[in-house]
Design an enzyme around this catalytic site. Structure first.
Site, PDB file in Angstrom:
ATOM      1  N   ARG A   1      -4.527   0.454  -1.627  1.00  0.00           N
ATOM      2  CA  ARG A   1      -4.100  -0.640  -1.834  1.00  0.00           C
ATOM      3  C   ARG A   1      -3.384  -0.932  -3.059  1.00  0.00           C
ATOM      4  NH1 ARG A   1      -8.712  -3.270   0.193  1.00  0.00           N
ATOM      5  NH2 ARG A   1      -7.969  -2.851   2.180  1.00  0.00           N
TER       6      ARG A   1
ATOM      7  N   GLN B   1       0.645  -1.107  -0.020  1.00  0.00           N
ATOM      8  CA  GLN B   1      -0.075  -0.129  -0.032  1.00  0.00           C
ATOM      9  C   GLN B   1       0.879   1.345  -0.004  1.00  0.00           C
ATOM     10  OE1 GLN B   1      -1.197   0.059   4.893  1.00  0.00           O
ATOM     11  NE2 GLN B   1      -1.559  -1.684   3.648  1.00  0.00           N
TER      12      GLN B   1
ATOM     13  N   GLU C   1       4.047   7.709   8.556  1.00  0.00           N
ATOM     14  CA  GLU C   1       3.991   7.009   9.934  1.00  0.00           C
ATOM     15  C   GLU C   1       5.267   6.222   9.867  1.00  0.00           C
ATOM     16  OE1 GLU C   1       0.950   4.156   8.485  1.00  0.00           O
ATOM     17  OE2 GLU C   1       2.606   2.975   7.301  1.00  0.00           O
TER      18      GLU C   1
ATOM     19  N   HIS D   1       0.395   5.887   0.833  1.00  0.00           N
ATOM     20  CA  HIS D   1      -0.725   6.844   1.636  1.00  0.00           C
ATOM     21  C   HIS D   1      -0.318   8.040   0.929  1.00  0.00           C
ATOM     22  CE1 HIS D   1      -1.315   3.719   4.604  1.00  0.00           C
ATOM     23  NE2 HIS D   1      -0.398   3.764   5.366  1.00  0.00           N
TER      24      HIS D   1
ATOM     25  N   HIS E   1       5.024   0.548   0.759  1.00  0.00           N
ATOM     26  CA  HIS E   1       5.135  -0.240   2.170  1.00  0.00           C
ATOM     27  C   HIS E   1       4.277  -1.525   2.370  1.00  0.00           C
ATOM     28  CE1 HIS E   1       2.186   2.585   3.544  1.00  0.00           C
ATOM     29  NE2 HIS E   1       2.204   1.815   4.451  1.00  0.00           N
TER      30      HIS E   1
END
Length: 321
Positions: free
Chosen positions: A191, A95, A114, A97, A171
């Protein structure tokens, strides 16, 4: 409010989840495919509940919205950070982000940068982290041709490793790995590849987001530079893993003795006890802390002492947050 806010986590079942949130951390999980513990969360998809003090029974987002003074009157529509523990019995989907600008335009929430602190990793466990495409055109072509082995970069990991995952980084957490994840408070995930898995509930493959993934992926992949620092506070060995516009993340390790921390620039601190047991002292009052406990030190807590044998991951909002 000169006391910590202890929190009751929320759990999320996942196709890739396992049972180690119970066997390792003792949580009462909903099933043996529980993937995520939303430990310090004010996100609408799983807000944690305060279990002590004047805000007992309120969710963290309610405290943020109604008692902003607890967070130093920090600005922002939403509490900016989210702390999770993830148990990947199987590989997560591959995926990526979006950043704040793309997420605001398309999803009406924060982007998602993250990072992961590796709590456990089976022998030979690997993360998917980055890719080998040199241009967006090559990225799209490799995706269209399903050249996953050629495209995806894999990185071996072991307990104690730390990976920073800026928005735009392809990642996935690999099978056999548990992490403590510190992230922006966003639930937007694009995804890219899901190993052709079929959801047992729906009988269908999970939705992919190919266009959005290609739109937001950083090309080419470059490992981010992080300014890691190690120092002592009292008897504690402190590692600052990263300090960015979004968050700063620290590890505090105590093997006996104590350490007194003072609030500096950040208006509040998020704390997760990931191993051992000890004591937190705030304003002359002692609180027992042990593995699996999570809490927020609000703005009025200017100083606190940790003692015992504990390993803690703490985080603070960055300037952008």
């Amino acid at each position: 409010m000169t006391e910590p806010m202890f929190l009751k986590p929320v759990f999320q079942e996942k196709i890739w989840g396992g049972n180690r949130l119970n066997t390792v951390y003792g949580y009462d999980i909903p099933s043996d495919h529980t993937g995520e513990c939303w430990a310090i969360s004010a996100h609408k998809h799983g807000p944690a509940t305060v279990i002590n003090g004047p805000y007992k029974g309120m969710t963290l987002d309610e405290v943020w919205n109604k008692h902003r003074e607890a967070f130093g009157n920090a600005e922002g529509d939403v509490f900016p950070l989210l702390t999770k523990i993830l148990d990947a019995k199987k590989d997560l989907s591959v995926q990526v982000h979006p950043d704040d600008a793309y997420a605001e335009e398309h999803e009406h929430e924060l982007g998602k940068t993250e990072c992961w602190y590796v709590l456990a990793a089976d022998e030979g466990a690997q993360m998917y982290y980055g890719h080998y495409a040199n241009s967006r055109e090559e990225l799209a072509e490799m995706i269209e041709n399903h050249e996953w082995d050629k495209l995806l970069r894999k990185v071996p990991v072991k307990p104690g490793d730390f990976l920073y995952v800026p928005s735009g980084t392809i990642h996935a957490i690999g099978a056999g790995i548990m992490v403590l994840e510190t992230q922006q408070s966003s639930d937007t995930t694009y995804r890219l590849y899901d190993f052709d898995r079929v959801d047992a509930t729906t009988g269908q493959k999970r939705e992919l987001h190919i266009k959005q993934s290609i739109d937001v992926t950083n090309v080419p992949h470059v490992d981010p530079k992080i300014d890691r620092k190690e120092y002592k506070v009292g008897d504690a060995e402190v590692t600052r893993f990263v300090s960015t516009d979004f968050f700063a993340v620290y590890r505090w390790v105590l093997k006996g003795g104590s350490a007194t921390f003072k609030r500096e620039e950040a208006p509040y601190t998020l704390v997760s006890v990931l191993d051992g047991k000890g004591k937190l002292t705030v304003d002359g009052k002692d609180y027992e802390i042990e593995k699996g406990v999570h809490f927020v030190l609000p703005f009025d807590v200017k100083e606190w002492t940790v003692s015992g044998n504990v390993m803690i991951i703490a985080s603070e909002p960055g300037q952008k947050a």
